[in-house]
Design an enzyme around this catalytic site. Structure first.
Site, mmCIF file in Angstrom:
data_model
loop_
_atom_site.group_PDB
_atom_site.id
_atom_site.type_symbol
_atom_site.label_atom_id
_atom_site.label_comp_id
_atom_site.label_asym_id
_atom_site.label_seq_id
_atom_site.Cartn_x
_atom_site.Cartn_y
_atom_site.Cartn_z
ATOM 1 N N SER A 314 38.570 43.346 48.279
ATOM 2 C CA SER A 314 37.665 43.342 49.418
ATOM 3 C C SER A 314 38.389 43.289 50.763
ATOM 4 O O SER A 314 39.051 44.240 51.146
ATOM 5 C CB SER A 314 36.687 42.174 49.265
ATOM 6 O OG SER A 314 35.586 42.321 50.106
ATOM 7 N N ASP A 325 47.350 53.448 55.773
ATOM 8 C CA ASP A 325 46.908 54.709 56.398
ATOM 9 C C ASP A 325 47.725 55.029 57.643
ATOM 10 O O ASP A 325 48.046 56.188 57.905
ATOM 11 C CB ASP A 325 45.422 54.628 56.763
ATOM 12 C CG ASP A 325 44.529 55.096 55.622
ATOM 13 O OD1 ASP A 325 45.024 55.221 54.484
ATOM 14 O OD2 ASP A 325 43.326 55.332 55.866
ATOM 15 N N LYS A 339 37.193 46.382 45.174
ATOM 16 C CA LYS A 339 35.876 45.963 45.657
ATOM 17 C C LYS A 339 35.701 46.471 47.080
ATOM 18 O O LYS A 339 36.088 45.818 48.049
ATOM 19 C CB LYS A 339 35.728 44.446 45.616
ATOM 20 C CG LYS A 339 34.335 43.995 46.051
ATOM 21 C CD LYS A 339 34.243 42.487 46.130
ATOM 22 C CE LYS A 339 32.865 42.084 46.645
ATOM 23 N NZ LYS A 339 32.616 42.551 48.024
#
Length: 500
Positions: A314, A325, A339
């Site tokens: 999460s 990224d 999650k």
């Protein structure tokens, strides 16, 4: 009898209609253009009536209705849940990073409750409770056979109340008895230390409301020890997540200002949001200053490694995904839990609420986290001999009723261990090995993944995992970062409360 059942059924239907109003069913029905399913509601009220009239024992209306709500919500996905009075209280304590208890981290082993570690300066630590102790009784009541959640509930209580622990300790032939007074425990979600000359370790165990402020204090203390840090390890292993603003703040600490940290998308217009590394997205409500403004400027460029494993979920996946990224950090470890869904708290009464899945998370590059997780840039096992229990852990994609990733791509399941027979054999081998090996202490000298991170910083060989899929060779390029726009004003955005 028929009249009795019918009348009870009508009462039940009236109560169910009240539940529908509380859960805002009419508003939702109006949005989607569908009326309430009255036939099904009547059937549910009939069942309610039958239980009231025919069940072997009397059942309270409140219990039946609470269980009906809980069953309805939990049928949606693994993370939507109805929070009764006790569950709602525990959730708020977890988010705030405090609770009333004795202050120990525990696990279940062979049916017994084992102390993982006492929390620093807690009543348990002051009383002499040690890692490895086995708790056999609480207030002289045996714990064998109880679930861990039930044991934890018994350990918690009112401030200044007494709890007597009976302990079995290796090397002592007789049980040890510890009377301990409960206190309010404040859990430190952030730990940090220097692990080698020029290299620091920063661990976030869970994202709580104080996490960003605690992180700033720890980082400033590290730079006070060495203003010329050559590398920082951000340890998110076994971090189950927590509040989203904490994840945004931690990510923003290492990225340029105004960077997109994460985006969400769901059915409601308010769930389609973009979260940036700006003060309004991570500072506590009413804060007059930016907590990240106190950080040293060098933090934006210090070489960074993020450690993750199957227990990273999460909010910790939001951080790892954002830093990966932007190529701001090298992610090392094993594939994360996956999650990637948003849970929003909808309070029903002063003491109850529904935690409802309302959106999915996406990394700045638009990758779905849900049921996929983050695949490290460098796959490194937990130990030199293999990935230990991580290779047997259940991930989001293994859970019943889990949401799909919703991007048209197949879910990236963790590498399997072969046939069912080979998995059983490997499980037995791991159990035997785990019993011989002492518990892993993150940040210790024998922390294998941490040592591999230091090797990476120093240009030394890194021992990669011998098994499992290789990460995508097409690493994210900073120039590939998509331009994500939103028509929602920043001041109108509400950050959801989320818990794994």
């Amino acid at each position: 009898m028929g009249i009795k059942v019918k009348s009870i059924g009508l009462i039940g239907l009236g109560l169910l209609a009240g539940i529908g109003a509380t859960l805002q069913f009419p508003a939702i029905a109006q949005k989607v253009g569908a009326p309430l399913p009255l036939d099904e509601l009547r059937q549910l009220s009939d069942v309610f009536g039958l239980i009231k009239s025919d069940y072997v024992e009397k059942v309270e209306d409140k219990k039946l209705l609470s269980e009906a709500i809980a069953g309805m919500v939990s049928s949606l996905d693994p993370h939507s849940v109805y929070l009764d009075k006790n569950a709602f209280k525990e959730m708020r304590e977890s988010v705030q990073g405090k609770f009333v208890g004795i202050g120990i981290e525990v696990s279940m082993e062979d049916g017994y409750v084992k102390v993982v570690s006492p929390i620093e300066d807690s009543p348990a630590a002051k009383a002499g409770i040690a890692a490895g102790d086995v708790i056999t009784r609480l207030d002289n009541v045996p714990l064998k056979g109880l679930q861990l959640d039930e044991v934890i509930k018994r350990m918690r209580g009112q401030p200044n109340s007494k709890l007597v622990l009976t302990i079995s300790r290796k090397g002592d032939s007789k049980p040890l008895v510890f009377p301990i007074v409960r206190e309010e425990i404040r859990v430190q979600s952030v730990k940090a230390k220097m692990v080698a000359p020029g290299y620091a370790w920063l661990r976030i165990a869970q994202f709580q409301e104080p996490t960003v402020d605690d992180m700033v204090k720890k980082i400033n203390a590290l730079y006070a020890q060495d203003p010329k840090l050559k590398g920082l390890v951000l340890d998110l292993r076994n971090d189950p997540g927590g509040v989203v603003p904490g994840a945004i703040g931690v990510s923003a600490a290492f990225l340029p200002g105004d960077s997109v940290i994460v985006s969400t998308s769901g059915q409601l217009p308010e769930s389609k949001q973009v979260f940036y590394g700006r003060r309004e997205f991570y500072a506590p409500p009413g804060a007059k200053t930016d907590p990240l403004a106190k950080l040293p400027a060098a933090l934006k460029t210090v070489p960074l490694v993020v450690l993750v494993n199957a227990g990273s979920a999460s909010a910790s996946e939001i951080v790892a995904g954002a830093l990966q990224d932007y190529q701001r950090a090298t992610v090392i470890g094993t594939q994360t839990f996956g999650k990637g869904s948003v849970q929003t708290l909808r309070q029903l009464t002063a003491d109850t609420a529904v935690k409802l899945t309302t959106a999915r998370y996406y990394t700045p590059k638009g990758r779905s986290i849900q049921a996929r997780g983050i695949v490290p840039d460098m796959l490194v096992d937990e130990t030199a001999d293999g990935d230990g229990w991580n290779s047997l852990r259940v991930r989001e994609a293994d859970l019943e009723k889990h949401l799909n990733s919703d991007d048209g791509k197949p879910e990236a399941a963790a590498p399997t261990l072969g046939t069912v027979q080979s998995q059983l054999e490997e499980e037995q081998r791991l159990i035997a090995t785990a019993k011989k090996r002492k518990p892993l202490e993150y940040g210790a000298k024998d922390d294998f993944q941490l040592q591999q991170a230091l090797n990476h910083f120093q240009g030394l060989p890194v021992q990669l995992s011998k098994a499992g899929a290789k990460p995508d060779a097409k690493a994210v390029k900073i120039s590939d970062k998509p331009e994500i726009k939103s028509d929602i004003k920043a001041e109108d955005k509400k950050i959801p409360v989320q818990k794994p």
